[in-house]
Structure formats: C-alpha cells, structure tokens
Design a protein around this motif. Structure first.
Motif, PDB file in Angstrom:
ATOM      1  N   ARG A  45      57.562   6.897  37.490  1.00  0.00           N
ATOM      2  CA  ARG A  45      57.179   8.264  37.842  1.00  0.00           C
ATOM      3  C   ARG A  45      57.224   8.543  39.344  1.00  0.00           C
ATOM      4  O   ARG A  45      57.167   9.701  39.752  1.00  0.00           O
ATOM      5  CB  ARG A  45      55.788   8.596  37.282  1.00  0.00           C
ATOM      6  N   ASP A  46      57.316   7.506  40.165  1.00  0.00           N
ATOM      7  CA  ASP A  46      57.301   7.722  41.618  1.00  0.00           C
ATOM      8  C   ASP A  46      58.662   7.366  42.217  1.00  0.00           C
ATOM      9  O   ASP A  46      59.070   6.208  42.223  1.00  0.00           O
ATOM     10  CB  ASP A  46      56.189   6.867  42.237  1.00  0.00           C
ATOM     11  N   VAL A  47      59.338   8.368  42.729  1.00  0.00           N
ATOM     12  CA  VAL A  47      60.709   8.175  43.217  1.00  0.00           C
ATOM     13  C   VAL A  47      60.751   7.242  44.447  1.00  0.00           C
ATOM     14  O   VAL A  47      61.713   6.503  44.647  1.00  0.00           O
ATOM     15  CB  VAL A  47      61.403   9.535  43.465  1.00  0.00           C
ATOM     16  N   GLU A  48      59.687   7.267  45.244  1.00  0.00           N
ATOM     17  CA  GLU A  48      59.628   6.367  46.408  1.00  0.00           C
ATOM     18  C   GLU A  48      59.584   4.909  45.962  1.00  0.00           C
ATOM     19  O   GLU A  48      60.262   4.046  46.534  1.00  0.00           O
ATOM     20  CB  GLU A  48      58.371   6.651  47.256  1.00  0.00           C
ATOM     21  N   VAL A  49      58.783   4.646  44.968  1.00  0.00           N
ATOM     22  CA  VAL A  49      58.638   3.268  44.468  1.00  0.00           C
ATOM     23  C   VAL A  49      59.943   2.813  43.819  1.00  0.00           C
ATOM     24  O   VAL A  49      60.394   1.688  44.027  1.00  0.00           O
ATOM     25  CB  VAL A  49      57.451   3.165  43.478  1.00  0.00           C
ATOM     26  N   GLU A 109      48.477  -3.307  54.222  1.00  0.00           N
ATOM     27  CA  GLU A 109      49.282  -3.612  55.400  1.00  0.00           C
ATOM     28  C   GLU A 109      50.511  -4.456  55.087  1.00  0.00           C
ATOM     29  O   GLU A 109      51.359  -4.663  55.936  1.00  0.00           O
ATOM     30  CB  GLU A 109      48.422  -4.322  56.448  1.00  0.00           C
ATOM     31  N   TYR A 110      50.560  -4.974  53.869  1.00  0.00           N
ATOM     32  CA  TYR A 110      51.669  -5.854  53.488  1.00  0.00           C
ATOM     33  C   TYR A 110      52.647  -5.185  52.525  1.00  0.00           C
ATOM     34  O   TYR A 110      53.748  -5.658  52.329  1.00  0.00           O
ATOM     35  CB  TYR A 110      51.126  -7.134  52.840  1.00  0.00           C
ATOM     36  N   PHE A 111      52.213  -4.096  51.909  1.00  0.00           N
ATOM     37  CA  PHE A 111      53.069  -3.407  50.942  1.00  0.00           C
ATOM     38  C   PHE A 111      53.718  -2.212  51.648  1.00  0.00           C
ATOM     39  O   PHE A 111      53.050  -1.208  51.935  1.00  0.00           O
ATOM     40  CB  PHE A 111      52.235  -2.959  49.730  1.00  0.00           C
ATOM     41  N   PRO A 112      55.010  -2.318  51.958  1.00  0.00           N
ATOM     42  CA  PRO A 112      55.652  -1.393  52.912  1.00  0.00           C
ATOM     43  C   PRO A 112      55.531   0.092  52.587  1.00  0.00           C
ATOM     44  O   PRO A 112      55.537   0.904  53.497  1.00  0.00           O
ATOM     45  CB  PRO A 112      57.123  -1.827  52.858  1.00  0.00           C
ATOM     46  N   ILE A 113      55.454   0.461  51.302  1.00  0.00           N
ATOM     47  CA  ILE A 113      55.422   1.903  51.011  1.00  0.00           C
ATOM     48  C   ILE A 113      54.029   2.367  50.588  1.00  0.00           C
ATOM     49  O   ILE A 113      53.862   3.436  49.989  1.00  0.00           O
ATOM     50  CB  ILE A 113      56.466   2.286  49.930  1.00  0.00           C
ATOM     51  N   TYR A 114      53.033   1.569  50.938  1.00  0.00           N
ATOM     52  CA  TYR A 114      51.650   1.914  50.585  1.00  0.00           C
ATOM     53  C   TYR A 114      51.285   3.332  51.027  1.00  0.00           C
ATOM     54  O   TYR A 114      50.714   4.102  50.259  1.00  0.00           O
ATOM     55  CB  TYR A 114      50.694   0.901  51.215  1.00  0.00           C
ATOM     56  N   GLU A 115      51.673   3.681  52.241  1.00  0.00           N
ATOM     57  CA  GLU A 115      51.308   4.993  52.785  1.00  0.00           C
ATOM     58  C   GLU A 115      51.962   6.142  52.030  1.00  0.00           C
ATOM     59  O   GLU A 115      51.507   7.281  52.111  1.00  0.00           O
ATOM     60  CB  GLU A 115      51.678   5.082  54.272  1.00  0.00           C
ATOM     61  N   LYS A 116      53.043   5.849  51.320  1.00  0.00           N
ATOM     62  CA  LYS A 116      53.746   6.903  50.596  1.00  0.00           C
ATOM     63  C   LYS A 116      53.180   7.139  49.203  1.00  0.00           C
ATOM     64  O   LYS A 116      53.590   8.068  48.507  1.00  0.00           O
ATOM     65  CB  LYS A 116      55.242   6.551  50.502  1.00  0.00           C
ATOM     66  N   LEU A 117      52.269   6.276  48.778  1.00  0.00           N
ATOM     67  CA  LEU A 117      51.649   6.451  47.456  1.00  0.00           C
ATOM     68  C   LEU A 117      50.559   7.522  47.515  1.00  0.00           C
ATOM     69  O   LEU A 117      49.990   7.768  48.577  1.00  0.00           O
ATOM     70  CB  LEU A 117      51.026   5.137  46.987  1.00  0.00           C
ATOM     71  N   SER A 118      50.264   8.127  46.374  1.00  0.00           N
ATOM     72  CA  SER A 118      49.157   9.076  46.312  1.00  0.00           C
ATOM     73  C   SER A 118      47.843   8.310  46.499  1.00  0.00           C
ATOM     74  O   SER A 118      47.793   7.090  46.282  1.00  0.00           O
ATOM     75  CB  SER A 118      49.144   9.773  44.949  1.00  0.00           C
ATOM     76  N   ALA A 119      46.800   9.007  46.897  1.00  0.00           N
ATOM     77  CA  ALA A 119      45.501   8.361  47.125  1.00  0.00           C
ATOM     78  C   ALA A 119      45.044   7.638  45.862  1.00  0.00           C
ATOM     79  O   ALA A 119      44.514   6.529  45.915  1.00  0.00           O
ATOM     80  CB  ALA A 119      44.472   9.401  47.546  1.00  0.00           C
ATOM     81  N   LYS A 120      45.312   8.255  44.716  1.00  0.00           N
ATOM     82  CA  LYS A 120      44.890   7.653  43.443  1.00  0.00           C
ATOM     83  C   LYS A 120      45.658   6.355  43.175  1.00  0.00           C
ATOM     84  O   LYS A 120      45.068   5.352  42.759  1.00  0.00           O
ATOM     85  CB  LYS A 120      45.133   8.667  42.313  1.00  0.00           C
ATOM     86  N   MET A 147      69.488  10.500  44.235  1.00  0.00           N
ATOM     87  CA  MET A 147      68.674   9.319  43.983  1.00  0.00           C
ATOM     88  C   MET A 147      67.346   9.409  44.740  1.00  0.00           C
ATOM     89  O   MET A 147      66.315   8.942  44.266  1.00  0.00           O
ATOM     90  CB  MET A 147      69.464   8.098  44.460  1.00  0.00           C
ATOM     91  N   ALA A 148      67.377  10.030  45.920  1.00  0.00           N
ATOM     92  CA  ALA A 148      66.181  10.112  46.750  1.00  0.00           C
ATOM     93  C   ALA A 148      65.141  11.073  46.176  1.00  0.00           C
ATOM     94  O   ALA A 148      63.947  10.969  46.477  1.00  0.00           O
ATOM     95  CB  ALA A 148      66.546  10.542  48.164  1.00  0.00           C
TER      96      ALA A 148
END
Lengths: 220, 220
Positions: free
Chosen positions: A116-120, A5-16, B114-115
């Motif tokens: 490896r994760d463009v969102e991060v 709930e504190y890490f803003p892009i948590y939901e965008k990470l893969s389940a792993k 970049m996205a």
C-alpha cells in the motif's frame, strides 16, 4: 540509536506506520557462527543490521559453498524475508561472521506495508537492484577472473575488514567456502603467494606481507 | 493483439495512465541478429515482447560471452531500462535470436509511473525478483554443475525451443557464447557425446539422436 535512524525511509512513513514498525520490530543479538536464516522455506523477516557482520551464501549438495554477499552495519537484508515476494525462489543461508545485532521486521507487516505504500515498494526495488548488481558482479568474477586474482582480492578485503591485523585468523577451508572452491586449491595458491613473498603462512593464520603486490594482482 | 493484453497490470492502471501508456509505447520489429540494447549507458526503455526471442548476455574484455537469460512472447525486459533505477549498475547486451516484435515503454514515463503507482512499483519488484532467481540458478549451474550436464541441458532446450527439428542449426562458437566457455571445450564435449551415440554432428548442425540419455545426463 533506534531503528528510526537505521531504516532509510523511516521519515517517509506515516506516523501510524512509524509507530507500528517500531513496536513490531524486534532487536536481537546473536553470537559469531549463528545461522540466522536457512533456505527458501524459512521466512524470518527483513533484517536491519545495527552492528556486526553477516554472510549470505549458497551450498551445493556436496557441501561446497560460495559467498553471495556480506552485510554490515546499516545494511538491510531482504532475502531473509523471501515470503514477501512469490518470485523469490532460491535457497540462501545467512550466518553471523561476527557477533551481530539486528532488528527483525516481521514479513507479514512489511508485505502489507509494501502493498500500500509506494515509497516502501520503490525502496524495496532499490534494495533488490543493489543485490542484483552485486550478483552480476559475482558472475563476472567467477566467469572471467582467474582464481589468483579472486583470492588476492578476498585476502585484502578481509585484511581491511579486520582493521589491518598482524595476521588474519582464517582457515583455508573457510576461504574455500567464500570463493566456491576446494580447500586444496586455496592451499596451493596461498603457497604460491608465499613463494612470491606476498603472504606468510602459519597454522590457522595468514600474514599479509606485500599489500601492494596483492593489490596489483587483484586489480589486474 | 494490443499492448493492453501483453502488459500484465494494464487493468490496474488508471484510465488516464492506460491512455498514456498506449500512446507512448512504440511497437518495433527487428530482424534476427540485431543488437537491441548495449551496456549500462544505454537506456532504451522497458521491452514487452509480442513475438520472437531475445537473449541477454554479458561479455568479458576478451570477448567471451555467457547468456544470463532469454526472453520470449509476453516476457518483459527491465534491464533495457536500467536508468529507471540508480542501483542497476551492470553492462548487459540484448540481442534478437529470432525476428522479434516488441513494444518499448519509454523509461522516463515508466519511472514516473512507478514512483506514484504502488501497483506498478510492486509489479517491478516481482519482475526483478524473477530475474534474481534466474541469476541465482545460473550461479548454481556454473559453480556446481559439470560442463557435460550443462551442455546436455542446453542442447535439449534448443531442441524443444526449435520444435524438435531433424537437426539444430547452431555453431559450436554460439553454444560457447551461451555457456560462457571456449569453442574448443564445446567441440570436445560434442565429439564425446557423438562417440556415446547421443548426437550426430555435421557441419554447422547437430542432430539429437538419443533424447532420453541427454535428458538423463542433464537431470543428474
């Protein structure tokens, strides 16, 4: 409340990766006054603040200090993980201004995730851009704002941060360390503020008497 | 020499993106003194410097200036494309100190790239970290270094940048704009340097007489 709930892009990470992040991050609580990170050689990790208040500052060889930024609940501190980017080359110290609870995300894991994760990677860009903007603001303050205005602004910030107390418990020495000046300079200006009826000084504390005039001065 | 040789991660792009980048980027040449980018509302694009010299600076309401960083051949300017990141919120001006040739990468294309491309996102992170480190260095200079040392360092930098000329063609006004001070302060210190035999002043130019002593002063 968990890290998710504190890490803003948590939901965008893969389940792993969500699972890895949650299992690798350590929750830690430190008392007021603790030094959490000290200088460019130190690489603790990303800090996600759960509660409390951190201060990041630099020091001169002679021991003078200036506050670069402060971190509050839900803020994320990147520069305590400077080893994740080779181009971060400066010495910053991070200390706890209040009892603070935070998660530490290990730098090795974050670096690998960012690679490896463009969102991060883009989220990290945003974090850095935010700090860059704050630092530019600080440069403008130092360069163009007279000291009376900076002090008025700092006093009001403290006043609001502490919930508008009767008196602020803060020494002239500590204010000097925030604003990058000498104690004598702070004392002189505070005495002038007192003469003008904006504050009232007692040993080790400062009462805000005329919030409106301090505000006008800070805004000028 | 084409853009592919100046853009460090060109080889890491897909063939399609390489083609798009090359076709969208515009090569432009501007004369000395041109204002290339002006303030936070402006969003020209990323600049890739082919030759020349750019200066990025901020100004006060009263028209005082201070140089934030300079850009040379192969440098990349991110803050002329501040619209690619919402958290870049400050007003910077970029001007050409010499005739300068550069490619402009359109901000819309770069943002979109970049996205979706983790290499580009991380490269952008590195660019920002480099500028952040430079800005921290500037804060340290302003806060802890006395003006004589900063001026000595600036004069030597100019001297080397210009290829160690007999005299530096630069006004006291321009030096003041680089270092964030008033012209009078520069003039006074230069006269002191002259008295000490470190420089020789003539109208509109400065000869470096004692490089070693200036160097010692700058390094102190």
């Amino acid at each position: 409340m968990s890290l998710s709930e504190y890490f803003p892009i948590y939901e965008k990470l893969s389940a792993k990766d969500q699972e890895m992040l949650t299992s690798l991050a350590q929750l830690r609580k430190v008392p007021q006054g603790s030094i959490i990170h000290n200088g460019g050689m130190d690489c603790l990790g990303l800090l996600v603040i759960r509660s409390g208040q951190l201060r990041s500052y630099i020091s001169s060889d002679e021991g003078r200090e200036i506050t670069i930024y402060r971190l509050f609940e839900r803020d994320i501190c990147l520069f305590s993980a400077s080893c994740i980017m080779q181009n971060i080359q400066f010495d910053i110290t991070i200390s706890a201004e209040k009892e603070t609870e935070f998660w530490i995300i290990p730098p090795k894991f974050y670096k690998e995730l960012m690679a490896r994760d463009v969102e991060v990677a883009n989220y990290t860009n945003d974090l850095m851009a935010t700090r860059f903007t704050e630092l530019m603001w600080l440069v403008e303050q130092i360069m163009w704002k007279s000291f009376d205005k900076r002090l008025a602004k700092f006093l009001l910030e403290e006043y609001y941060l502490e919930g508008e107390p009767e008196t602020l418990k803060i020494t002239h020495e500590i204010i000097a360390g925030h604003l990058g000046t000498a104690r004598e300079v702070v004392t002189r200006m505070l005495k002038y503020f007192q003469t003008e009826g904006m504050v009232k000084l007692t040993r080790g504390s400062i009462a805000i008497v005329d919030e409106v005039r301090l505000g006008d001065l800070a805004e000028e």
